[in-house]
Structures are given as structure tokens and as C-alpha cells.
Design a protein around this motif. Sequence first.
Motif, PDB file in Angstrom:
ATOM      1  N   PRO A 140     -20.203 -37.170 -53.101  1.00 41.93           N
ATOM      2  CA  PRO A 140     -20.000 -36.330 -51.914  1.00 41.93           C
ATOM      3  C   PRO A 140     -20.253 -34.858 -52.256  1.00 41.93           C
ATOM      4  CG  PRO A 140     -18.265 -37.958 -52.076  1.00 41.93           C
ATOM      5  CD  PRO A 140     -19.049 -38.054 -53.346  1.00 41.93           C
ATOM      6  N   ILE A 141     -20.677 -34.100 -51.258  1.00 47.20           N
ATOM      7  CA  ILE A 141     -21.107 -32.715 -51.490  1.00 47.20           C
ATOM      8  C   ILE A 141     -20.049 -31.869 -52.198  1.00 47.20           C
ATOM      9  CG2 ILE A 141     -21.748 -30.551 -50.348  1.00 47.20           C
ATOM     10  CD1 ILE A 141     -23.316 -32.214 -48.320  1.00 47.20           C
ATOM     11  N   PRO A 142     -18.790 -31.881 -51.790  1.00 51.95           N
ATOM     12  CA  PRO A 142     -17.809 -31.033 -52.496  1.00 51.95           C
ATOM     13  C   PRO A 142     -17.714 -31.355 -53.989  1.00 51.95           C
ATOM     14  CG  PRO A 142     -16.909 -31.788 -50.412  1.00 51.95           C
ATOM     15  CD  PRO A 142     -18.178 -32.548 -50.623  1.00 51.95           C
ATOM     16  N   GLN A 143     -17.796 -32.643 -54.335  1.00 51.28           N
ATOM     17  CA  GLN A 143     -17.729 -33.025 -55.737  1.00 51.28           C
ATOM     18  C   GLN A 143     -18.952 -32.533 -56.499  1.00 51.28           C
ATOM     19  OE1 GLN A 143     -15.178 -34.803 -57.502  1.00 51.28           O
ATOM     20  NE2 GLN A 143     -16.384 -33.896 -59.139  1.00 51.28           N
ATOM     21  N   MET A 144     -20.125 -32.620 -55.884  1.00 53.84           N
ATOM     22  CA  MET A 144     -21.345 -32.161 -56.549  1.00 53.84           C
ATOM     23  C   MET A 144     -21.335 -30.646 -56.733  1.00 53.84           C
ATOM     24  SD  MET A 144     -24.295 -34.666 -54.978  1.00 53.84           S
ATOM     25  CE  MET A 144     -25.527 -34.238 -56.224  1.00 53.84           C
ATOM     26  N   VAL A 145     -20.833 -29.941 -55.757  1.00 50.44           N
ATOM     27  CA  VAL A 145     -20.719 -28.485 -55.877  1.00 50.44           C
ATOM     28  C   VAL A 145     -19.769 -28.121 -57.013  1.00 50.44           C
ATOM     29  CG1 VAL A 145     -19.850 -26.403 -54.741  1.00 50.44           C
ATOM     30  CG2 VAL A 145     -21.359 -27.965 -53.504  1.00 50.44           C
ATOM     31  N   ALA A 146     -18.635 -28.801 -57.074  1.00 56.66           N
ATOM     32  CA  ALA A 146     -17.672 -28.547 -58.153  1.00 56.66           C
ATOM     33  C   ALA A 146     -18.285 -28.881 -59.516  1.00 56.66           C
ATOM     34  CB  ALA A 146     -16.399 -29.369 -57.931  1.00 56.66           C
ATOM     35  N   ASP A 147     -19.013 -29.979 -59.594  1.00 58.77           N
ATOM     36  CA  ASP A 147     -19.661 -30.355 -60.858  1.00 58.77           C
ATOM     37  C   ASP A 147     -20.720 -29.344 -61.260  1.00 58.77           C
ATOM     38  OD1 ASP A 147     -18.060 -32.595 -60.934  1.00 58.77           O
ATOM     39  OD2 ASP A 147     -19.620 -33.978 -60.237  1.00 58.77           O
TER      40      ASP A 147
END
Length: 361
Positions: A140-147
Motif C-alpha cells: 500500500p502507498i503509505p507503506q511504500m512511502v515510509a520504506d
Amino acid sequence: MKITAIQTTEIRIPLRTPFKTALRTVDSVHDVLVRVQTDTGEVGYGEAPPTAVITGDTIGSIRNAIEEFIAPALVGMDVEDLDCVMTRLDRCILKNTSAKAAVDMAIYDLYAKSCGKPLYRVLGGAKKEIETDLTISVNPIPQMVADAHEAVNRGFNILKIKVGKEGLKDVARLRAIREAVGPGVVIRVDANQGWEPKQAVRIITALEDAGVAPELVEQPVDAHDLAGLAFVTSNVCTPILADESVFGPADALEVLRRHAADLINIKLMKAGGIWQAQKICAIAETCGVQCMIGCMLESKIAVSAAAHLAAARSVVTRADLDGPSLCSEDPYTGGPVFEGSRILMNEAPGLGITAVPGFED
């Protein structure tokens, strides 16, 4: 320096976070390790991951190929007669490229040791340091941004973003990552064959129009669809990198003949090792095409072999050698030093790796 035995074992290393692509999800490295012994007492090490969805190789098929076919063919041969050894390795069994790659790198490890030099110098010695990207798994986008934020904080200036599972929704995911990391971070996009040709053109064009500015897009369409790959390459501005479409030299020649891609991604597990990978480098040099050296889910032994090749050849201008950075630990002693995005080549002979779990005897 004659080969006296070829042995295999297995290693499992947990990943920092699950590795997710359009093709699979994996939470640990589980690879086959190889040790080639010689009559001088010197040993060479190799490694192969089971990547059935790409190479067709499994743990069982790799070990069986090495133990039942490759080892009997090579035992007794002289490592210093390198071309003869590699020719027999190539011909003793059809396909099984990962098994061949593991033995190939162990032989090159020994050959460089017989020369008293690190492997990258034996292969050409173009550079002492290379820079790798770090893979951001599809989530999901929030997880990818955090990564992506975490990767930049770890010192990585090049991110390889996995996409290919949700079509045009990938545009929003990549826009969010670009906005989060800013314009100074290089973004590479890897669709892992996840798009159809016309869909790929729409998505890549949308990325260009949105200011995402990807450095390249890797394998946007099915590996066997060279016509589709050529269609994408000719209809977008972003450079297209052929990965799964290129296993060996013949594949590279066909892709370049058809102008199906702008760049070639070389992986030792697809090519069958350094011997064949160097042929791909030579073809690319002749055609004036740059290469990336990539890896599967490999730990430090296999990635070190790929790094030595990357450091040796000037045609290799990009590296996707983040396997050790994805692992939660490094169980080996010696070899190149992985410091964030920097890979510093060893000056010890061969691959430089001196201790490997499972072979302590």
C-alpha cells in the motif's frame, strides 16, 4: 590447481522486511551454497537462489544438478584451464542456469586466487567502488512511502520501486514516492512483466507527464513478448531495461537486433554465471548499449561475484545489487564491503570471502 570435490549445503537468512513483487512474496533468503575444493587446499565459494518463477530452478533442482551432473563432469579438471572448465560446465547439463552460476562463481573465485588477485582485477578492474540501488517492495502507498524514506535515511540515493500489480494505480504510488523523497533521488521502476504493452505505454507516459522522471522502467511486459517490449520502447521517452527477456548472449543479441530495449539487465542466475555474462557485456559494448548488473534474492556470496563483474566492466553503468542490504544479517567473513549504497571492492584474492557457514571442517 585441480578440482577434487564440489559440495553443497543450504543457508536461510531472514529479510529485514518481506520482499514483494508482481510475481511473488518472500520473507527470507533460502539459497544453495557451493564449495569447490582443490588439490592445493584452496577452496572457492558460490551461491544460487531458487527463483522458480523466473529461472525455473528450485532448491532441489539446483542441488541435484550440481551433485549428480556438474560435480562428476568437473572433478579432476584444472581450474587454471578456465575456458575448458567453463565449456564443460556449460555443456554437461541443459539449462539449470542457477546451478551453473553457483559453480561458475566458485571456479572464478579459485581462478583469481591462483592469480593472487581480487576477481574484479582479473576480469578487467574498471573501478574499485560501485553504487547500488535499494528495492522498495510493492505495498500500500503509505507503506511504500515510509520504506522509501527509510531507504534514503540509510544512505540510498537510488530506489528501485516494484510495481506491476494494479495497472494505472501504479502512477499514484510512484507520484507519492517522488513527492516524498524529492527530485534528488533517482527512481527506477520495475514492473516485473506486470503490464500489457499498450497499458505500459499509458502508464509510463503518465509518469513522464506527472514529473516522476523515472531513470528507467524495467521489464514492463511479458518476457517472451519482444514485439510488445519493442512497442513500449519505441513509444515512450523513458529508457526501457530488458530483464527477464534476456537470459544468455543469444537473448541479448535478439533484443538488441529488434531494438526491443534501450538497456540490458545482466543477472548471473539467468546467464549461468560470469563466463556467459561477459559475453553479454561484449555484445552490449559492440552495440553501444549500457548494462545493469542485477541480482535475485541472493546473499553476500552471489552478490559479491556480481559486484566483481560490475566493477570490472565499463559497459556496466548501473547496479541493482541490494541482496545483502535486504538481509537482516551477514553470516560470512570477508568479501566486498557493503556500506549503504556503496559497495567497496576487496583487495584479497578471489571473491575475498574466507568463511562460510555449513562448510566449517
